[in-house]
Write a protein that holds these residues in place. Structure first.
Motif, mmCIF file in Angstrom:
data_model
loop_
_atom_site.group_PDB
_atom_site.id
_atom_site.type_symbol
_atom_site.label_atom_id
_atom_site.label_comp_id
_atom_site.label_asym_id
_atom_site.label_seq_id
_atom_site.Cartn_x
_atom_site.Cartn_y
_atom_site.Cartn_z
ATOM 1 N N UNK A 117 0.823 -1.230 0.000
ATOM 2 C CA UNK A 117 0.000 0.000 0.000
ATOM 3 C C UNK A 117 0.845 1.262 0.000
ATOM 4 N N UNK A 118 2.147 1.105 -0.188
ATOM 5 C CA UNK A 118 3.030 2.276 -0.115
ATOM 6 C C UNK A 118 2.582 3.351 -1.103
ATOM 7 N N UNK A 119 2.579 4.594 -0.640
ATOM 8 C CA UNK A 119 2.242 5.717 -1.522
ATOM 9 C C UNK A 119 3.499 6.085 -2.310
ATOM 10 N N UNK A 120 3.350 6.158 -3.635
ATOM 11 C CA UNK A 120 4.492 6.445 -4.520
ATOM 12 C C UNK A 120 4.192 7.708 -5.308
ATOM 13 N N UNK A 121 5.075 8.668 -5.243
ATOM 14 C CA UNK A 121 4.862 9.929 -5.968
ATOM 15 C C UNK A 121 5.867 10.035 -7.107
ATOM 16 N N UNK A 122 5.350 10.254 -8.302
ATOM 17 C CA UNK A 122 6.217 10.433 -9.467
ATOM 18 C C UNK A 122 6.548 11.912 -9.605
ATOM 19 N N UNK A 123 7.833 12.221 -9.609
ATOM 20 C CA UNK A 123 8.260 13.598 -9.838
ATOM 21 C C UNK A 123 8.890 13.689 -11.225
ATOM 22 N N UNK A 124 8.361 14.570 -12.078
ATOM 23 C CA UNK A 124 8.945 14.706 -13.422
ATOM 24 C C UNK A 124 10.300 15.413 -13.360
#
Ligand code: SF4
Length: 239
Positions: free
Chosen positions: A195-202
């Motif tokens: 359930x880890x929250x993953x944030x994509x940074x461009x």
């Protein structure tokens, strides 16, 4: 003896991009990685003529000026945990003061701190956002100058203690964004916490050093592919 002042590269009274809600952010000077894709390379040296020496009281005063507009504070960098004694003092002051106790406290980090440091900070920290530059250790050394063993240990430890708010991925076209790399990354993260929250940074070239200035920026199409690949692999919370 607790450090009562820190070398601070910058302070932002309100930010929407450094954690949930509107946040006061302090960027501490100095970093122990040397990322080719760094957007703020001026924050890497431990000493800088552009940094300010600020005390906990200085930051508390500035936080109080922002109080009507913020839901929390974030300490970032550079690498904030290089000055972890100051972070501990500041967050303790925030949590121990009646008028600021409601603010959430987050750390934005490259993940190289030791378990002992995380354990020391845990009682006054609500969450940690950890950058994972690339999963493969050899590639990590090429892109940052260092191994990612400590970063992976931090992510696993913080997930186990409930302190991991999110893992942040700076994905750079042609450098760390192949489908194979994304699938391996997703598999590893699923093993840590499904359930880890993953944030994509461009990746943007603004502010980067000459070595990375010619790299392509992340397009909307790239971002869609990253999200689809990570989600197809089983990650449930990709933002
Ligand atoms: S960890 Fe962050 S601040 Fe440090 S060099 Fe890398 S991108 Fe820059």
């Amino acid at each position: 003896m607790r450090a009562r002042r820190a070398s601070v590269a910058d302070v932002i009274p309100f930010s929407w991009v450094d954690g949930p809600g509107n946040r006061f952010v302090a960027f501490l000077q100095g970093c122990n990685l040397d990322c080719l894709a760094c957007h703020n390379p001026q924050t890497i040296p431990l000493r800088s003529a552009h940094a300010q020496e600020l005390t906990v009281d200085d930051l508390m005063e500035r936080v109080r000026q922002s109080m009507p507009y913020i839901s929390g504070v974030t300490v970032s960098g550079g690498e904030a945990t290089l000055q972890h004694e100051f972070v501990l003092d500041w967050f303790s002051e925030l949590k121990g003061s009646r008028d600021t106790a409601r603010l959430s406290t987050l750390i934005d980090t490259n993940g190289t701190a030791t378990q002992a440091t995380w354990e020391a900070l845990a009682p006054v920290t609500d969450g940690v956002m950890v950058d994972l530059k690339v999963l493969d250790d050899g590639r990590h050394r090429e892109l940052t100058g260092h191994s990612n063993a400590a970063v992976r240990e931090s992510i696993s430890f913080l997930a186990g203690t409930g302190l991991l708010y999110e893992v942040r991925l700076l994905l750079v076209p042609g450098q760390n964004d192949s489908d194979a790399e994304l699938r391996a990354l997703a598999d590893w993260l699923l093993g840590v916490d499904p359930r880890v929250r993953v944030k994509i940074n461009p990746f943007m070239t603004h502010g980067v050093r000459a070595a990375a200035r010619g790299w392509p920026q992340t397009s909307a199409g790239d971002e869609s592919r990253y999200r689809a690949t990570l989600t197809d692999q089983g990650l449930q919370n990709v933002v």
